[in-house]
Design a protein around this motif. Structure first.
Motif, mmCIF file in Angstrom:
data_model
loop_
_atom_site.group_PDB
_atom_site.id
_atom_site.type_symbol
_atom_site.label_atom_id
_atom_site.label_comp_id
_atom_site.label_asym_id
_atom_site.label_seq_id
_atom_site.Cartn_x
_atom_site.Cartn_y
_atom_site.Cartn_z
ATOM 1 N N VAL A 1 0.406 -1.234 0.386
ATOM 2 C CA VAL A 1 -0.330 -0.216 -0.105
ATOM 3 C C VAL A 1 0.421 0.865 -0.362
ATOM 4 O O VAL A 1 1.267 1.473 0.698
ATOM 5 C CB VAL A 1 -0.832 0.080 0.726
ATOM 6 N N THR A 2 1.223 2.234 -0.864
ATOM 7 C CA THR A 2 1.494 3.412 -1.005
ATOM 8 C C THR A 2 0.450 4.245 -1.046
ATOM 9 O O THR A 2 -0.260 4.757 -1.663
ATOM 10 C CB THR A 2 1.564 3.612 -2.306
ATOM 11 N N ILE A 3 1.040 5.780 0.189
ATOM 12 C CA ILE A 3 0.572 6.827 0.543
ATOM 13 C C ILE A 3 1.409 7.500 0.105
ATOM 14 O O ILE A 3 2.436 7.751 0.516
ATOM 15 C CB ILE A 3 -0.017 6.417 2.230
ATOM 16 N N GLY A 4 0.809 9.346 -0.410
ATOM 17 C CA GLY A 4 1.136 10.485 -1.066
ATOM 18 C C GLY A 4 1.479 11.010 0.388
ATOM 19 O O GLY A 4 0.626 11.204 1.412
ATOM 20 N N GLY A 5 2.515 11.456 0.020
ATOM 21 C CA GLY A 5 2.711 12.172 1.901
ATOM 22 C C GLY A 5 2.034 12.787 1.882
ATOM 23 O O GLY A 5 2.233 13.325 3.356
ATOM 24 N N ALA A 6 0.988 13.720 1.282
ATOM 25 C CA ALA A 6 0.805 15.079 1.482
ATOM 26 C C ALA A 6 -1.226 14.659 1.746
ATOM 27 O O ALA A 6 -2.002 15.228 1.630
ATOM 28 C CB ALA A 6 0.265 16.140 0.491
ATOM 29 N N THR A 7 -1.530 13.145 1.669
ATOM 30 C CA THR A 7 -2.658 12.362 2.081
ATOM 31 C C THR A 7 -3.066 12.810 3.538
ATOM 32 O O THR A 7 -2.534 12.278 4.375
ATOM 33 C CB THR A 7 -2.490 10.725 1.939
#
Length: 260
Positions: free
Chosen positions: A66-72
């Motif tokens: 699972v990859t989550i963007g830094g500004a999420t």
């Protein structure tokens, strides 16, 4: 509040260029930075907002990662990280609705507050912190209270979480802030178990390796019954003594294992 310049770039490249200017500082959700600025504990002359960069926002799942963007924002992680239920559950219990809708995973990991929840999830998951210039293993990223491997001007663009076979996060929260008085994230993988603790140590988030060894051989709460946690480097304050926090580490680890 004092006067400062505010810029909102639309790309990572623009953000990095802006951060090269003297006294410039990145701004993600601002849940920690803005209060410290109000108290004059931090006085950047320029804030570079990361919230307008589309590539830094969102959750995706591919294979077992699972990859989550830094500004999420935390609220988006809670809603969209269903491929990693323990991580989504953790995000859903950070702060209050205002904090969850504004605060971001990248901001939390960059600040590395000793009582924040995401550091425990990243460390227990063996996550990879992705920046504008490199990838950093979680084991190398966290370097002490409020200290990380990030260089000046480097920003977190994403976080890659390997999804475990089973995982759970248990948090004994400080009721006013909902920060972790102590929190334990347990993640079971095919090659072993990882246990990360937040809110307890003067050194910030850490792995309880003795519990990892015991649980890798027998994944049950009984496996840690004979273990003790060294209280010598635990936080002691008005909320709880060092010995109290050390006991919480063991209790919460057992609860997390039982809940997996």
């Amino acid at each position: 509040m004092y006067n400062f310049e505010f810029v909102k770039p639309s790309s990572v490249e623009e953000a990095i260029a802006a951060l090269k200017e003297e006294d410039a500082q990145p701004l993600s959700g601002g849940q920690t930075l803005i209060p410290t600025m109000k108290q004059r504990l931090n006085q950047p002359s320029k804030l570079v907002s990361l919230l307008g960069i589309a590539e830094l926002n969102g959750v995706s799942a591919e294979g077992s990662t699972v990859t989550i963007g830094g500004a999420t924002p935390h609220a988006v992680v809670a809603a969209d990280a269903s491929a990693y239920p323990a991580l989504a559950a953790l995000a859903s219990n950070i702060g209050d609705p205002a904090v969850r809708n504004r605060g971001t995973i990248g901001g939390s990991l960059a600040n590395n507050d000793p009582a924040a929840c995401y550091p425990a999830a990243a460390l227990a998951s063996g996550a990879t912190i992705v920046t504008n210039s490199r990838e950093i293993a979680a084991d190398d990223y966290f370097q002490g209270m409020f200290t990380t491997a990030l260089d000046e001007g480097e920003i977190i663009t994403g976080v890659k979480f390997p999804v475990p076979e089973a995982a759970n996060y248990q948090k004994f929260e400080q009721p006013a802030s909902r920060f972790a008085l102590t929190g334990v994230f347990v993640a079971k993988y095919a090659d072993g178990v990882r246990v990360a603790v937040t809110g307890a140590s003067n050194d910030g988030v850490f792995r309880w390796t003795e519990a990892e060894e015991a649980l890798s051989g027998n994944f049950s709460a009984d496996a840690i019954s004979g273990l003790t946690v060294d209280a010598s480097d635990m936080i002691s304050d008005l909320h709880g003594t060092a010995e109290y926090r050390a006991n919480l580490v063991k209790v919460l680890t057992g609860r997390a294992v039982a809940a997996c």
